[in-house]
Design an enzyme around this catalytic site. Sequence first.
Site, short mmCIF file in Angstrom:
data_model
loop_
_atom_site.label_atom_id
_atom_site.label_comp_id
_atom_site.label_asym_id
_atom_site.label_seq_id
_atom_site.Cartn_x
_atom_site.Cartn_y
_atom_site.Cartn_z
N GLU A 98 0.60 -1.01 -0.08
CA GLU A 98 0.10 -0.14 0.31
C GLU A 98 0.83 0.60 0.03
O GLU A 98 1.86 1.42 0.44
CB GLU A 98 -1.06 -0.18 1.02
CG GLU A 98 -2.04 1.48 1.57
CD GLU A 98 -2.89 1.10 0.28
OE1 GLU A 98 -2.54 1.73 -0.12
OE2 GLU A 98 -3.46 1.23 0.82
N ASP A 99 0.05 1.74 -0.26
CA ASP A 99 0.41 3.88 -0.63
C ASP A 99 1.33 4.15 1.26
O ASP A 99 2.20 4.92 1.44
CB ASP A 99 -0.02 4.16 -1.81
CG ASP A 99 -0.70 5.02 -1.75
OD1 ASP A 99 -1.48 3.65 -0.42
OD2 ASP A 99 -1.87 5.06 -2.37
N ASP A 102 -3.27 5.21 6.81
CA ASP A 102 -3.92 6.70 7.71
C ASP A 102 -4.82 6.09 8.87
O ASP A 102 -4.37 6.31 9.36
CB ASP A 102 -4.53 7.34 6.08
CG ASP A 102 -4.76 8.47 6.93
OD1 ASP A 102 -4.35 9.19 8.13
OD2 ASP A 102 -5.94 9.59 6.19
N PHE A 151 -2.08 16.21 3.73
CA PHE A 151 -2.45 15.85 3.00
C PHE A 151 -1.21 15.16 1.45
O PHE A 151 -0.70 16.04 1.28
CB PHE A 151 -3.70 16.17 2.25
CG PHE A 151 -4.33 15.25 1.61
CD1 PHE A 151 -5.32 13.85 1.60
CD2 PHE A 151 -3.71 15.38 -0.20
CE1 PHE A 151 -5.46 12.92 0.84
CE2 PHE A 151 -4.67 14.56 -0.63
CZ PHE A 151 -4.58 13.45 -0.77
N ARG A 164 -0.16 11.74 -9.55
CA ARG A 164 -0.11 10.89 -9.33
C ARG A 164 1.73 10.20 -10.10
O ARG A 164 2.82 9.72 -9.55
CB ARG A 164 -0.71 9.57 -9.96
CG ARG A 164 -1.81 9.65 -9.06
CD ARG A 164 -2.41 8.15 -9.76
NE ARG A 164 -3.74 7.69 -9.42
CZ ARG A 164 -4.69 7.99 -8.32
NH1 ARG A 164 -3.91 7.93 -7.47
NH2 ARG A 164 -6.10 7.89 -8.02
P1 5GP Z 1 -6.42 4.48 5.52
O1 5GP Z 1 -8.23 4.03 5.70
O2 5GP Z 1 -6.15 3.96 6.33
O3 5GP Z 1 -7.81 6.39 6.27
O4 5GP Z 1 -7.09 5.13 4.48
C1 5GP Z 1 -6.00 4.76 2.75
C2 5GP Z 1 -5.88 5.33 2.14
O5 5GP Z 1 -6.66 6.54 1.87
C3 5GP Z 1 -5.10 5.17 0.66
O6 5GP Z 1 -4.49 3.88 0.52
C4 5GP Z 1 -4.45 6.56 0.51
O7 5GP Z 1 -5.68 6.65 -0.82
C5 5GP Z 1 -6.24 7.33 1.11
N1 5GP Z 1 -4.92 8.41 1.87
C6 5GP Z 1 -4.42 8.21 2.79
N2 5GP Z 1 -4.03 9.60 3.02
C7 5GP Z 1 -3.84 9.97 1.93
C8 5GP Z 1 -2.58 11.14 1.78
O8 5GP Z 1 -1.84 11.87 2.61
N3 5GP Z 1 -2.54 11.00 0.71
C9 5GP Z 1 -2.85 10.57 -0.52
N4 5GP Z 1 -2.98 11.27 -2.11
N5 5GP Z 1 -4.53 9.87 -0.24
C10 5GP Z 1 -4.01 9.41 1.05
#
Ligand code: 5GP
Length: 180
Positions: A98-99, A102, A151, A164
Amino acid sequence: MTPVPSGFMISEEEIRAKVRELAARINADYKGRSPLLVGILKGAFVFLADLIREMDLPVEVDFIATSSYGHSTESTGIVKIIKDLNQNITDRDVLLVEDIVDTGLTLRYLYNLLLSRNPRSLEICVLLDKKERRKVEVPVKYVGFEVPDLFLVGYGLDYAEKFRGLKYIRALSPEEVKGG
Ligand code: 5GP
C-alpha cells in the site's frame, strides 16, 4: 525542469534508497519462496513497480481496488471492493503493498478479507505511515517513512486524480485543496 516544491517533501533519492532498503528486507525474509505481492489500486502501483524491480525473488503480482475518497481528503470509513484479486491465495505467501496507511480502515478491512481466504502467510508493506491518524490497529511489518498529518501527493498518490506522476512526494497546500 520540475519546479522545486516548498514545505514537506520526500525526494526522489530518498524514496529510491528506502525502496531498496525495503526490498532487501523482503528478499531476506522471503528467501526461497515466491510471494504474491498484492498492490492496492490505484495509489500503490508506482511503489509496487519500483519495489519488484529491486527484488530478486520470483514474485507474482496481483491488484485489488477499493473505493477512494473521491475528491475529498478525508476517509469515509466505508471500504468497498471495486476490483478483487484474479487468483486464489490459499496457501500463498501474500504481501499486501500500500502507498499510505492513515486511519488504518482500508488496510484493516483488506487484511481481514485476505486472511479469511487462508493464505500461508499475510504481511503488509506500506511506503508511508501517518501513525498519529490511526483509528484501528493494523499489523504493518514493513514501513518506509513515518509522515506527519498532511495530505500528500506524488509517487502514485493523487489528489482528484492529479499528481500521481510526480517523482517525489510532497504535501498539498491548503490553497491547492480549496482550488482543487
Ligand atoms: P485509511 O483507510 O488508512 O484512512 O486510508 C488509506 C487510503 O487513504 C490510502 O490508500 C490513500 O488512498 C488514502 N490516503 C490517506 N492519506 C492520504 C494522503 O495523504 N494523500 C493521498 N493522496 N491519499 C491518502
